[in-house]
Design a protein around this motif. Structure first.
Motif, PDB file in Angstrom:
ATOM      1  N   SER A 168     -50.422 -82.154  58.162  1.00 52.60           N
ATOM      2  CA  SER A 168     -51.188 -82.322  57.078  1.00 52.60           C
ATOM      3  C   SER A 168     -51.791 -81.151  56.357  1.00 52.60           C
ATOM      4  N   TRP A 169     -52.378 -79.983  56.149  1.00 54.03           N
ATOM      5  CA  TRP A 169     -52.224 -78.741  55.800  1.00 54.03           C
ATOM      6  C   TRP A 169     -51.387 -78.443  55.088  1.00 54.03           C
ATOM      7  N   GLY A 170     -50.472 -78.033  54.873  1.00 56.36           N
ATOM      8  CA  GLY A 170     -49.164 -78.129  54.473  1.00 56.36           C
ATOM      9  C   GLY A 170     -48.510 -76.639  55.665  1.00 56.36           C
ATOM     10  N   TYR A 171     -47.247 -76.601  53.994  1.00 59.40           N
ATOM     11  CA  TYR A 171     -46.762 -75.233  54.759  1.00 59.40           C
ATOM     12  C   TYR A 171     -46.227 -75.035  56.689  1.00 59.40           C
ATOM     13  N   PHE A 172     -46.329 -76.708  56.608  1.00 66.23           N
ATOM     14  CA  PHE A 172     -45.583 -76.703  58.407  1.00 66.23           C
ATOM     15  C   PHE A 172     -44.516 -77.374  58.343  1.00 66.23           C
ATOM     16  N   ASP A 173     -43.082 -76.088  59.039  1.00 67.07           N
ATOM     17  CA  ASP A 173     -42.381 -76.784  59.493  1.00 67.07           C
ATOM     18  C   ASP A 173     -41.819 -78.586  59.846  1.00 67.07           C
ATOM     19  N   LEU A 174     -41.395 -79.289  59.491  1.00 66.22           N
ATOM     20  CA  LEU A 174     -41.668 -80.808  60.521  1.00 66.22           C
ATOM     21  C   LEU A 174     -40.943 -80.482  61.737  1.00 66.22           C
ATOM     22  N   ALA A 175     -39.234 -79.860  61.306  1.00 60.03           N
ATOM     23  CA  ALA A 175     -38.171 -80.087  61.743  1.00 60.03           C
ATOM     24  C   ALA A 175     -38.456 -78.850  63.143  1.00 60.03           C
ATOM     25  N   GLY A 176     -38.772 -77.557  62.691  1.00 61.14           N
ATOM     26  CA  GLY A 176     -38.762 -76.693  63.882  1.00 61.14           C
ATOM     27  C   GLY A 176     -40.960 -76.446  64.895  1.00 61.14           C
ATOM     28  N   GLN A 177     -40.906 -77.627  63.916  1.00 63.73           N
ATOM     29  CA  GLN A 177     -42.774 -77.780  64.563  1.00 63.73           C
ATOM     30  C   GLN A 177     -43.629 -76.124  64.774  1.00 63.73           C
ATOM     31  N   ARG A 178     -43.338 -75.363  63.414  1.00 63.89           N
ATOM     32  CA  ARG A 178     -44.259 -74.283  63.428  1.00 63.89           C
ATOM     33  C   ARG A 178     -44.698 -74.167  61.641  1.00 63.89           C
ATOM     34  N   TRP A 179     -45.346 -72.858  61.741  1.00 66.13           N
ATOM     35  CA  TRP A 179     -45.972 -72.617  60.437  1.00 66.13           C
ATOM     36  C   TRP A 179     -44.684 -71.882  59.238  1.00 66.13           C
ATOM     37  N   ASP A 180     -44.712 -72.707  57.837  1.00 65.78           N
ATOM     38  CA  ASP A 180     -43.552 -71.740  57.127  1.00 65.78           C
ATOM     39  C   ASP A 180     -43.945 -70.163  56.848  1.00 65.78           C
ATOM     40  N   ALA A 181     -43.569 -69.771  57.788  1.00 66.10           N
ATOM     41  CA  ALA A 181     -44.225 -67.651  58.056  1.00 66.10           C
ATOM     42  C   ALA A 181     -43.723 -66.945  56.846  1.00 66.10           C
TER      43      ALA A 181
END
Length: 532
Positions: free
Chosen positions: A206-219
Protein backbone atom coordinates in the motif's frame (compact mmCIF):
# COMPACT_ATOMS: atom_id res chain seq x y z
CA UNK A 1 11.28 -17.12 16.13
CA UNK A 2 11.05 -14.56 18.92
CA UNK A 3 11.41 -15.75 22.50
CA UNK A 4 9.31 -13.80 24.98
CA UNK A 5 10.20 -13.37 28.65
CA UNK A 6 8.29 -15.58 31.08
CA UNK A 7 6.55 -17.42 28.27
CA UNK A 8 8.68 -20.52 28.41
CA UNK A 9 8.34 -21.01 24.64
CA UNK A 10 9.23 -19.60 21.28
CA UNK A 11 6.56 -17.38 19.78
CA UNK A 12 5.70 -19.32 16.63
CA UNK A 13 2.18 -19.82 15.39
CA UNK A 14 2.37 -23.51 16.08
CA UNK A 15 2.99 -22.81 19.78
CA UNK A 16 -0.10 -20.61 19.95
CA UNK A 17 -2.31 -23.59 19.22
CA UNK A 18 -0.92 -25.38 22.27
CA UNK A 19 -1.32 -22.54 24.75
CA UNK A 20 -3.72 -22.60 27.65
CA UNK A 21 -7.35 -22.86 26.66
CA UNK A 22 -8.12 -19.58 28.43
CA UNK A 23 -5.70 -17.52 26.31
CA UNK A 24 -7.17 -14.41 24.71
CA UNK A 25 -6.47 -12.39 21.58
CA UNK A 26 -6.52 -8.59 21.71
CA UNK A 27 -7.45 -7.42 18.20
CA UNK A 28 -7.03 -3.74 17.31
CA UNK A 29 -8.30 -2.06 14.13
CA UNK A 30 -7.03 1.52 13.66
CA UNK A 31 -9.40 3.24 11.26
CA UNK A 32 -9.58 6.74 9.87
CA UNK A 33 -12.23 8.00 12.27
CA UNK A 34 -12.25 5.39 15.04
CA UNK A 35 -10.28 2.65 16.76
CA UNK A 36 -12.10 -0.66 17.15
CA UNK A 37 -11.20 -3.45 19.52
CA UNK A 38 -12.15 -7.08 20.06
CA UNK A 39 -11.18 -9.42 22.86
CA UNK A 40 -11.52 -13.01 21.62
CA UNK A 41 -11.18 -16.31 23.47
CA UNK A 42 -8.78 -18.37 21.36
CA UNK A 43 -10.14 -21.83 22.14
CA UNK A 44 -13.84 -21.06 21.59
CA UNK A 45 -13.59 -18.02 19.23
CA UNK A 46 -16.07 -16.35 21.55
CA UNK A 47 -16.01 -12.55 21.49
CA UNK A 48 -15.80 -11.37 25.09
CA UNK A 49 -15.64 -7.65 24.39
CA UNK A 50 -16.24 -5.41 21.39
CA UNK A 51 -15.95 -1.66 21.31
CA UNK A 52 -15.32 1.38 19.14
CA UNK A 53 -13.96 4.79 20.12
CA UNK A 54 -13.84 7.82 17.86
CA UNK A 55 -10.43 9.33 17.33
CA UNK A 56 -10.67 12.78 18.88
CA UNK A 57 -8.99 14.64 16.05
CA UNK A 58 -10.40 13.58 12.69
CA UNK A 59 -8.09 13.97 9.70
CA UNK A 60 -7.35 17.66 9.29
CA UNK A 61 -5.70 19.63 6.50
CA UNK A 62 -2.74 21.68 7.68
CA UNK A 63 -2.34 22.97 4.13
CA UNK A 64 -4.34 22.64 0.92
CA UNK A 65 -4.78 18.98 -0.13
CA UNK A 66 -2.97 17.69 2.95
CA UNK A 67 -4.51 15.29 5.51
CA UNK A 68 -2.84 14.35 8.79
CA UNK A 69 -3.78 12.73 12.10
CA UNK A 70 -2.24 12.77 15.56
CA UNK A 71 -0.68 9.47 16.61
CA UNK A 72 -1.29 10.43 20.23
CA UNK A 73 -5.02 10.77 19.50
CA UNK A 74 -4.98 7.23 18.09
CA UNK A 75 -3.28 5.96 21.25
CA UNK A 76 -5.82 7.82 23.41
CA UNK A 77 -8.73 6.16 21.58
CA UNK A 78 -7.16 2.71 22.00
CA UNK A 79 -6.47 3.38 25.68
CA UNK A 80 -10.06 4.45 26.21
CA UNK A 81 -11.26 1.08 24.90
CA UNK A 82 -8.65 -1.06 26.63
CA UNK A 83 -9.34 0.56 30.00
CA UNK A 84 -13.01 -0.46 29.81
CA UNK A 85 -12.49 -4.17 29.17
CA UNK A 86 -12.40 -5.46 32.74
CA UNK A 87 -15.37 -3.37 33.87
CA UNK A 88 -17.50 -4.72 31.00
CA UNK A 89 -16.81 -8.40 31.65
CA UNK A 90 -18.26 -10.06 34.75
CA UNK A 91 -16.41 -12.70 36.71
CA UNK A 92 -12.82 -11.73 35.88
CA UNK A 93 -11.12 -8.58 37.12
CA UNK A 94 -8.03 -9.00 34.91
CA UNK A 95 -9.01 -10.17 31.46
CA UNK A 96 -6.03 -8.37 29.96
CA UNK A 97 -3.74 -10.58 32.04
CA UNK A 98 -4.86 -13.54 29.87
CA UNK A 99 -3.89 -11.93 26.55
CA UNK A 100 -1.34 -14.08 24.73
CA UNK A 101 -1.20 -12.18 21.42
CA UNK A 102 -1.93 -8.68 20.20
CA UNK A 103 -3.13 -8.50 16.58
CA UNK A 104 -3.26 -5.20 14.70
CA UNK A 105 -4.76 -4.07 11.42
CA UNK A 106 -5.90 -0.74 10.10
CA UNK A 107 -5.82 2.04 7.56
CA UNK A 108 -3.41 1.45 4.71
CA UNK A 109 -1.16 3.74 2.65
CA UNK A 110 -0.44 6.29 5.41
CA UNK A 111 3.03 7.01 6.83
CA UNK A 112 4.39 8.21 10.16
CA UNK A 113 7.96 8.65 11.38
CA UNK A 114 9.51 8.30 14.83
CA UNK A 115 12.72 7.80 16.77
CA UNK A 116 13.07 4.11 17.54
CA UNK A 117 14.35 4.74 21.07
CA UNK A 118 11.49 7.19 21.82
CA UNK A 119 8.45 6.25 19.70
CA UNK A 120 6.02 8.01 22.04
CA UNK A 121 7.96 11.19 22.83
CA UNK A 122 9.40 11.75 19.37
CA UNK A 123 7.01 11.01 16.50
CA UNK A 124 5.55 12.82 13.53
CA UNK A 125 1.90 13.11 12.62
CA UNK A 126 0.36 10.39 10.48
CA UNK A 127 -0.03 11.46 6.86
CA UNK A 128 -3.18 9.60 5.84
CA UNK A 129 -4.38 7.85 2.70
CA UNK A 130 -6.53 10.92 1.96
CA UNK A 131 -3.48 13.17 1.58
CA UNK A 132 -3.17 14.86 -1.79
CA UNK A 133 0.13 16.75 -1.57
CA UNK A 134 1.68 14.56 -4.27
CA UNK A 135 0.46 16.18 -7.46
CA UNK A 136 0.25 14.40 -10.78
CA UNK A 137 3.28 16.40 -11.94
CA UNK A 138 5.27 15.22 -8.91
CA UNK A 139 4.23 11.58 -9.36
CA UNK A 140 5.17 11.68 -13.04
CA UNK A 141 8.63 12.92 -12.07
CA UNK A 142 9.28 9.73 -10.06
CA UNK A 143 10.92 6.68 -11.69
CA UNK A 144 8.57 4.10 -13.14
CA UNK A 145 8.50 0.74 -11.31
CA UNK A 146 11.29 -1.53 -12.56
CA UNK A 147 8.96 -4.51 -13.20
CA UNK A 148 5.25 -4.99 -14.07
CA UNK A 149 4.55 -6.70 -10.73
CA UNK A 150 5.72 -3.67 -8.73
CA UNK A 151 3.00 -1.43 -7.27
CA UNK A 152 3.34 2.11 -8.61
CA UNK A 153 3.29 4.97 -6.07
CA UNK A 154 0.20 7.17 -6.00
CA UNK A 155 -0.98 10.18 -4.04
CA UNK A 156 -1.41 9.26 -0.38
CA UNK A 157 0.92 6.23 -0.66
CA UNK A 158 3.63 6.15 2.01
CA UNK A 159 6.66 6.12 -0.26
CA UNK A 160 5.27 8.87 -2.49
CA UNK A 161 4.88 11.01 0.64
CA UNK A 162 8.39 10.11 1.84
CA UNK A 163 9.90 11.12 -1.50
CA UNK A 164 7.84 14.33 -1.46
CA UNK A 165 9.36 15.15 1.94
CA UNK A 166 12.81 14.36 0.57
CA UNK A 167 12.30 16.88 -2.21
CA UNK A 168 10.47 19.62 -0.28
CA UNK A 169 11.36 19.19 3.43
CA UNK A 170 14.59 17.12 3.59
CA UNK A 171 15.64 18.47 6.99
CA UNK A 172 12.55 16.99 8.57
CA UNK A 173 13.51 13.44 7.63
CA UNK A 174 16.79 13.67 9.54
CA UNK A 175 14.85 13.94 12.83
CA UNK A 176 13.69 10.31 12.65
CA UNK A 177 15.23 6.90 12.06
CA UNK A 178 12.07 4.75 11.74
CA UNK A 179 8.87 4.89 9.73
CA UNK A 180 5.76 2.81 9.16
CA UNK A 181 1.97 2.86 9.27
CA UNK A 182 -0.02 3.91 12.34
CA UNK A 183 -0.23 0.24 13.32
CA UNK A 184 3.53 -0.25 12.93
CA UNK A 185 4.06 2.75 15.21
CA UNK A 186 1.74 1.29 17.86
CA UNK A 187 3.48 -2.09 17.58
CA UNK A 188 6.88 -0.39 18.01
CA UNK A 189 5.53 1.49 21.01
CA UNK A 190 4.24 -1.70 22.66
CA UNK A 191 7.54 -3.56 22.26
CA UNK A 192 9.64 -0.59 23.31
CA UNK A 193 10.89 0.39 19.87
CA UNK A 194 13.49 -2.36 19.94
CA UNK A 195 15.11 -3.41 16.66
CA UNK A 196 14.12 -2.46 13.14
CA UNK A 197 10.49 -1.94 12.13
CA UNK A 198 8.95 -5.01 10.51
CA UNK A 199 6.07 -4.45 8.14
CA UNK A 200 3.77 -6.95 6.44
CA UNK A 201 3.70 -7.20 2.67
CA UNK A 202 0.04 -6.14 2.83
CA UNK A 203 0.95 -2.72 4.23
CA UNK A 204 4.18 -2.42 2.24
CA UNK A 205 2.27 -2.88 -1.02
CA UNK A 206 0.00 0.00 0.00
CA UNK A 207 3.07 2.28 0.12
CA UNK A 208 4.05 1.68 -3.51
CA UNK A 209 7.37 0.55 -5.04
CA UNK A 210 6.71 -2.94 -3.65
CA UNK A 211 7.29 -6.13 -5.65
CA UNK A 212 4.17 -8.28 -5.24
CA UNK A 213 5.81 -11.43 -6.61
CA UNK A 214 9.09 -11.13 -4.72
CA UNK A 215 7.57 -9.61 -1.55
CA UNK A 216 10.31 -6.98 -1.33
CA UNK A 217 10.90 -3.29 -1.96
CA UNK A 218 11.76 -2.24 -5.49
CA UNK A 219 15.34 -1.27 -4.62
CA UNK A 220 16.28 -0.18 -8.15
CA UNK A 221 13.43 2.30 -8.49
CA UNK A 222 13.90 3.63 -4.96
CA UNK A 223 17.58 4.21 -5.58
CA UNK A 224 16.75 6.05 -8.81
CA UNK A 225 14.18 8.14 -6.92
CA UNK A 226 16.82 9.20 -4.38
CA UNK A 227 15.39 7.45 -1.34
CA UNK A 228 16.92 9.15 1.74
CA UNK A 229 18.98 7.11 4.23
CA UNK A 230 16.73 8.29 7.09
CA UNK A 231 14.25 7.16 8.12
CA UNK A 232 15.11 3.55 7.36
CA UNK A 233 12.49 1.57 5.45
CA UNK A 234 10.85 -1.29 7.39
CA UNK A 235 11.97 -4.87 6.88
CA UNK A 236 9.31 -7.08 5.27
CA UNK A 237 7.83 -9.81 7.49
CA UNK A 238 5.32 -12.58 6.69
CA UNK A 239 1.77 -12.69 8.00
CA UNK A 240 1.79 -13.99 11.57
CA UNK A 241 5.37 -12.91 12.29
CA UNK A 242 6.10 -11.88 15.89
CA UNK A 243 7.64 -8.41 15.87
CA UNK A 244 8.38 -8.61 19.59
CA UNK A 245 6.95 -8.93 23.07
CA UNK A 246 5.62 -6.25 25.34
CA UNK A 247 8.31 -4.08 26.89
CA UNK A 248 8.08 -4.18 30.72
CA UNK A 249 9.85 -0.82 30.89
CA UNK A 250 7.43 0.77 28.47
CA UNK A 251 4.42 -0.74 30.21
CA UNK A 252 5.60 0.78 33.47
CA UNK A 253 6.09 4.19 31.89
CA UNK A 254 2.66 4.06 30.23
CA UNK A 255 0.83 2.81 33.30
CA UNK A 256 0.36 6.25 34.87
CA UNK A 257 -1.69 7.57 31.94
CA UNK A 258 -2.90 4.26 30.53
CA UNK A 259 -4.13 1.94 33.27
CA UNK A 260 -4.55 -1.02 30.90
CA UNK A 261 -0.79 -1.17 30.24
CA UNK A 262 0.07 -2.47 33.68
CA UNK A 263 -2.38 -5.36 33.36
CA UNK A 264 -0.97 -6.89 30.17
CA UNK A 265 1.60 -9.68 30.69
CA UNK A 266 5.14 -9.01 29.47
CA UNK A 267 5.01 -12.42 27.76
CA UNK A 268 2.35 -11.10 25.38
CA UNK A 269 3.43 -11.25 21.73
CA UNK A 270 2.78 -8.52 19.18
CA UNK A 271 2.17 -9.83 15.65
CA UNK A 272 3.12 -7.93 12.51
CA UNK A 273 0.27 -5.51 11.63
CA UNK A 274 -1.93 -6.19 8.60
CA UNK A 275 -4.10 -4.17 6.22
CA UNK A 276 -7.70 -3.50 7.14
CA UNK A 277 -8.69 -4.19 3.53
CA UNK A 278 -7.45 -7.79 3.63
CA UNK A 279 -9.02 -8.40 7.04
CA UNK A 280 -12.40 -7.03 5.97
CA UNK A 281 -12.26 -9.12 2.78
CA UNK A 282 -11.48 -12.20 4.87
CA UNK A 283 -14.50 -11.53 7.07
CA UNK A 284 -16.62 -11.12 3.92
CA UNK A 285 -15.51 -14.28 2.11
CA UNK A 286 -14.89 -16.61 5.03
CA UNK A 287 -18.55 -17.09 6.03
CA UNK A 288 -19.47 -17.89 2.43
CA UNK A 289 -16.71 -20.18 1.24
CA UNK A 290 -13.94 -20.79 3.79
CA UNK A 291 -12.17 -23.42 1.68
CA UNK A 292 -11.22 -20.89 -0.97
CA UNK A 293 -9.14 -18.92 1.53
CA UNK A 294 -6.48 -21.60 1.83
CA UNK A 295 -3.48 -21.69 -0.50
CA UNK A 296 -4.07 -25.44 -0.82
CA UNK A 297 -7.65 -24.91 -1.99
CA UNK A 298 -8.87 -26.79 -5.04
CA UNK A 299 -11.85 -24.47 -5.33
CA UNK A 300 -12.48 -22.17 -8.31
CA UNK A 301 -9.85 -19.53 -8.96
CA UNK A 302 -12.48 -16.81 -9.28
CA UNK A 303 -14.00 -17.69 -5.89
CA UNK A 304 -17.27 -18.81 -7.44
CA UNK A 305 -17.94 -15.52 -9.21
CA UNK A 306 -18.27 -13.36 -6.11
CA UNK A 307 -16.92 -9.82 -5.89
CA UNK A 308 -17.33 -7.51 -2.88
CA UNK A 309 -18.40 -3.92 -2.37
CA UNK A 310 -17.10 -2.52 0.91
CA UNK A 311 -18.20 0.89 2.15
CA UNK A 312 -16.55 2.43 5.19
CA UNK A 313 -14.86 5.83 5.30
CA UNK A 314 -13.65 5.04 1.77
CA UNK A 315 -15.08 2.48 -0.67
CA UNK A 316 -13.71 -0.57 -2.51
CA UNK A 317 -15.07 -2.81 -5.23
CA UNK A 318 -13.00 -5.90 -5.95
CA UNK A 319 -12.50 -9.64 -5.79
CA UNK A 320 -9.98 -12.34 -4.90
CA UNK A 321 -7.88 -14.02 -7.57
CA UNK A 322 -5.02 -16.47 -7.95
CA UNK A 323 -3.79 -14.79 -11.12
CA UNK A 324 -0.08 -13.85 -10.93
CA UNK A 325 0.18 -10.05 -10.68
CA UNK A 326 2.52 -9.73 -13.69
CA UNK A 327 0.03 -11.24 -16.16
CA UNK A 328 -2.24 -8.98 -18.26
CA UNK A 329 -5.71 -8.90 -16.77
CA UNK A 330 -8.43 -6.63 -15.46
CA UNK A 331 -5.60 -5.11 -13.44
CA UNK A 332 -4.69 -3.22 -16.62
CA UNK A 333 -7.62 -0.87 -16.01
CA UNK A 334 -6.23 2.39 -14.58
CA UNK A 335 -8.55 2.35 -11.58
CA UNK A 336 -7.77 -1.21 -10.45
CA UNK A 337 -4.95 -2.06 -8.04
CA UNK A 338 -3.50 -5.38 -6.91
CA UNK A 339 -2.59 -6.18 -3.29
CA UNK A 340 -1.37 -9.35 -1.56
CA UNK A 341 -3.83 -11.43 0.44
CA UNK A 342 -2.98 -13.98 3.17
CA UNK A 343 -1.22 -16.63 1.12
CA UNK A 344 1.44 -16.42 -1.60
CA UNK A 345 -0.91 -17.34 -4.45
CA UNK A 346 -3.83 -15.10 -3.54
CA UNK A 347 -4.31 -11.44 -4.45
CA UNK A 348 -7.00 -8.80 -4.05
CA UNK A 349 -7.86 -6.94 -7.25
CA UNK A 350 -9.91 -3.85 -6.52
CA UNK A 351 -10.91 -0.34 -7.36
CA UNK A 352 -10.28 1.76 -4.25
CA UNK A 353 -12.17 5.04 -4.17
CA UNK A 354 -11.25 7.87 -1.83
CA UNK A 355 -14.94 8.84 -1.84
CA UNK A 356 -17.10 6.69 0.39
CA UNK A 357 -18.75 7.18 3.76
CA UNK A 358 -16.61 10.28 4.23
CA UNK A 359 -18.59 12.03 1.46
CA UNK A 360 -21.91 11.17 3.10
CA UNK A 361 -20.57 12.41 6.43
CA UNK A 362 -19.49 15.65 4.75
CA UNK A 363 -22.98 16.05 3.23
CA UNK A 364 -24.51 15.69 6.68
CA UNK A 365 -22.05 18.17 8.20
CA UNK A 366 -22.77 20.65 5.40
CA UNK A 367 -26.52 20.53 6.07
CA UNK A 368 -25.91 21.06 9.79
CA UNK A 369 -23.57 23.98 9.02
CA UNK A 370 -26.12 25.59 6.70
CA UNK A 371 -28.82 25.33 9.34
CA UNK A 372 -26.54 26.93 11.91
CA UNK A 373 -25.60 29.73 9.53
CA UNK A 374 -29.25 30.44 8.72
CA UNK A 375 -30.89 30.04 12.13
CA UNK A 376 -28.10 30.19 14.69
CA UNK A 377 -29.05 26.70 15.85
CA UNK A 378 -27.39 23.45 14.95
CA UNK A 379 -29.13 20.14 14.43
CA UNK A 380 -27.25 17.11 15.83
CA UNK A 381 -25.60 15.04 13.12
CA UNK A 382 -27.44 11.89 14.19
CA UNK A 383 -30.76 13.67 13.67
CA UNK A 384 -29.71 14.79 10.19
CA UNK A 385 -28.75 11.19 9.28
CA UNK A 386 -32.11 9.88 10.45
CA UNK A 387 -34.12 12.58 8.65
CA UNK A 388 -32.26 12.00 5.37
CA UNK A 389 -33.15 8.32 5.46
CA UNK A 390 -36.83 9.17 6.03
CA UNK A 391 -36.87 11.92 3.37
CA UNK A 392 -35.27 9.62 0.79
CA UNK A 393 -37.89 6.96 1.52
CA UNK A 394 -40.71 9.50 1.17
CA UNK A 395 -39.31 11.25 -1.92
CA UNK A 396 -41.07 10.98 -5.26
CA UNK A 397 -39.61 8.17 -7.40
CA UNK A 398 -37.56 9.28 -10.38
CA UNK A 399 -39.15 8.89 -13.81
CA UNK A 400 -38.26 9.47 -17.45
CA UNK A 401 -40.09 12.81 -17.40
CA UNK A 402 -38.75 13.82 -13.97
CA UNK A 403 -35.37 12.15 -13.38
CA UNK A 404 -33.23 12.66 -10.31
CA UNK A 405 -30.20 14.92 -10.80
CA UNK A 406 -26.91 13.26 -11.74
CA UNK A 407 -24.50 13.97 -8.91
CA UNK A 408 -20.82 13.06 -9.09
CA UNK A 409 -19.84 13.47 -5.41
CA UNK A 410 -16.07 13.15 -5.89
CA UNK A 411 -15.03 15.60 -3.18
CA UNK A 412 -11.61 13.95 -3.20
CA UNK A 413 -9.86 13.49 -6.54
CA UNK A 414 -9.32 9.81 -7.28
CA UNK A 415 -5.72 8.61 -7.46
CA UNK A 416 -6.03 7.32 -11.01
CA UNK A 417 -7.66 10.46 -12.41
CA UNK A 418 -4.94 13.01 -11.91
CA UNK A 419 -7.48 15.82 -12.11
CA UNK A 420 -8.64 18.51 -9.71
CA UNK A 421 -12.14 19.00 -11.02
CA UNK A 422 -13.99 17.96 -7.86
CA UNK A 423 -17.63 16.90 -7.92
CA UNK A 424 -20.48 18.05 -10.14
CA UNK A 425 -24.27 18.22 -10.41
CA UNK A 426 -26.16 17.83 -13.71
CA UNK A 427 -29.85 17.92 -14.49
CA UNK A 428 -31.01 19.84 -11.41
CA UNK A 429 -34.68 20.81 -11.86
CA UNK A 430 -37.29 22.79 -9.96
CA UNK A 431 -38.93 19.51 -8.96
CA UNK A 432 -35.78 18.03 -7.44
CA UNK A 433 -33.71 20.91 -6.08
CA UNK A 434 -36.10 21.43 -3.13
CA UNK A 435 -36.18 17.74 -2.21
CA UNK A 436 -33.41 16.77 0.19
CA UNK A 437 -34.53 13.17 -0.13
CA UNK A 438 -33.96 13.15 -3.89
CA UNK A 439 -30.64 14.95 -3.59
CA UNK A 440 -29.44 12.50 -0.94
CA UNK A 441 -30.59 9.56 -3.06
CA UNK A 442 -28.60 11.00 -5.98
CA UNK A 443 -25.46 11.41 -3.84
CA UNK A 444 -25.65 7.73 -2.83
CA UNK A 445 -26.16 6.60 -6.41
CA UNK A 446 -23.30 8.87 -7.52
CA UNK A 447 -20.90 7.11 -5.15
CA UNK A 448 -21.79 3.75 -6.67
CA UNK A 449 -21.45 5.13 -10.20
CA UNK A 450 -18.02 6.51 -9.33
CA UNK A 451 -16.83 3.07 -8.21
CA UNK A 452 -18.15 1.52 -11.41
CA UNK A 453 -16.22 4.10 -13.42
CA UNK A 454 -13.04 2.87 -11.69
CA UNK A 455 -13.93 -0.80 -12.10
CA UNK A 456 -16.26 -1.07 -15.12
CA UNK A 457 -18.88 -3.84 -15.20
CA UNK A 458 -17.15 -5.27 -18.29
CA UNK A 459 -13.97 -5.79 -16.25
CA UNK A 460 -15.93 -7.70 -13.61
CA UNK A 461 -17.57 -9.88 -16.22
CA UNK A 462 -14.16 -10.51 -17.79
CA UNK A 463 -13.10 -11.95 -14.43
CA UNK A 464 -16.17 -14.22 -14.27
CA UNK A 465 -17.99 -12.15 -11.65
CA UNK A 466 -21.78 -12.42 -11.53
CA UNK A 467 -22.53 -11.63 -7.85
CA UNK A 468 -21.57 -8.71 -5.59
CA UNK A 469 -21.42 -9.06 -1.80
CA UNK A 470 -22.50 -5.80 -0.12
CA UNK A 471 -20.50 -5.27 3.08
CA UNK A 472 -19.12 -2.56 5.34
CA UNK A 473 -20.42 -0.26 8.06
CA UNK A 474 -21.80 2.44 5.74
CA UNK A 475 -23.87 -0.06 3.74
CA UNK A 476 -25.13 -1.75 6.88
CA UNK A 477 -26.35 1.47 8.44
CA UNK A 478 -27.61 3.16 5.29
CA UNK A 479 -30.62 1.62 3.53
CA UNK A 480 -30.60 4.35 0.86
CA UNK A 481 -27.01 3.56 -0.11
CA UNK A 482 -27.76 -0.16 -0.03
CA UNK A 483 -30.72 0.27 -2.41
CA UNK A 484 -28.62 2.45 -4.73
CA UNK A 485 -25.96 -0.27 -4.91
CA UNK A 486 -28.53 -3.02 -5.54
CA UNK A 487 -30.21 -0.91 -8.24
CA UNK A 488 -27.01 -0.21 -10.19
CA UNK A 489 -25.73 -3.77 -9.95
CA UNK A 490 -29.11 -5.09 -11.07
CA UNK A 491 -28.97 -2.75 -14.08
CA UNK A 492 -25.52 -4.17 -14.84
CA UNK A 493 -26.92 -7.71 -14.47
CA UNK A 494 -25.12 -8.60 -11.24
CA UNK A 495 -26.87 -10.24 -8.31
CA UNK A 496 -26.46 -8.38 -5.01
CA UNK A 497 -25.84 -10.34 -1.80
CA UNK A 498 -26.32 -8.40 1.44
CA UNK A 499 -23.94 -9.61 4.15
CA UNK A 500 -26.00 -9.49 7.31
CA UNK A 501 -24.54 -8.55 10.70
CA UNK A 502 -22.76 -11.47 12.27
CA UNK A 503 -22.56 -13.98 9.46
CA UNK A 504 -21.02 -17.40 9.94
CA UNK A 505 -18.32 -16.03 12.21
CA UNK A 506 -20.68 -13.91 14.28
CA UNK A 507 -18.55 -10.82 13.90
CA UNK A 508 -20.15 -7.71 15.41
CA UNK A 509 -21.00 -4.92 13.00
CA UNK A 510 -18.71 -2.55 14.87
CA UNK A 511 -15.51 -4.39 13.99
CA UNK A 512 -15.39 -6.04 10.58
CA UNK A 513 -11.62 -5.58 10.25
CA UNK A 514 -10.83 -6.80 13.75
CA UNK A 515 -13.19 -9.76 13.33
CA UNK A 516 -11.50 -10.76 10.07
CA UNK A 517 -8.12 -10.31 11.73
CA UNK A 518 -9.03 -12.68 14.55
CA UNK A 519 -10.75 -15.21 12.27
CA UNK A 520 -7.80 -15.40 9.89
CA UNK A 521 -5.28 -15.83 12.70
CA UNK A 522 -7.28 -18.59 14.40
CA UNK A 523 -7.95 -20.34 11.08
CA UNK A 524 -4.23 -20.27 10.35
CA UNK A 525 -3.35 -21.68 13.75
CA UNK A 526 -6.01 -24.38 13.39
CA UNK A 527 -4.49 -25.34 10.04
CA UNK A 528 -1.19 -26.00 11.81
CA UNK A 529 0.83 -23.46 9.85
CA UNK A 530 4.16 -22.38 11.26
CA UNK A 531 5.82 -19.01 11.12
CA UNK A 532 8.41 -18.10 8.50
Amino acid sequence: LVSCPNSGMSAGLEQTANKSADALLLCIDIGTTAVKLLLVESATRRILYSGSCNIEASPVSTAPRQSVMSLHSILAAFSNLASKIDSHIDGDDNMLGRVSDILLCGQMHGIAMWRSEQPLASCSELVTWQDGRCSLEFLQSLPAPSRPEVVAPKSGFGLATLLWWQRHQPDRLAEFDACGSAMDWLAALLIGGSGSVRMSGQLAASWGYFDLAGQRWDADSLAAAGLPPRPRLPDIAPVGHVVGCLSPTLLTSLASGHAWAGRLPSSCRVRVPLGDLQCVVYSVYAPLQPSTLSSTSTGPADFDGRAFLNFGTSAQLGFLTSEPPQQPSVRDHAGIDCFPFFSPDRYVLLAASLNGGNVLAEFVQTLADWQEQLTGQRCPSETVWQRLQVLADEAKPASASDPDPLISPTLLDERCGGGTQGGSVLGLRMSSCRSLGRLYRSVCLGLINNLLSLCPPAALRQAGIDRIILAGSALRRNAVLRRAAALRFDECQFQSIVLEDGGARQQPAVADGAAGLAAQFLDWVAAGRGES
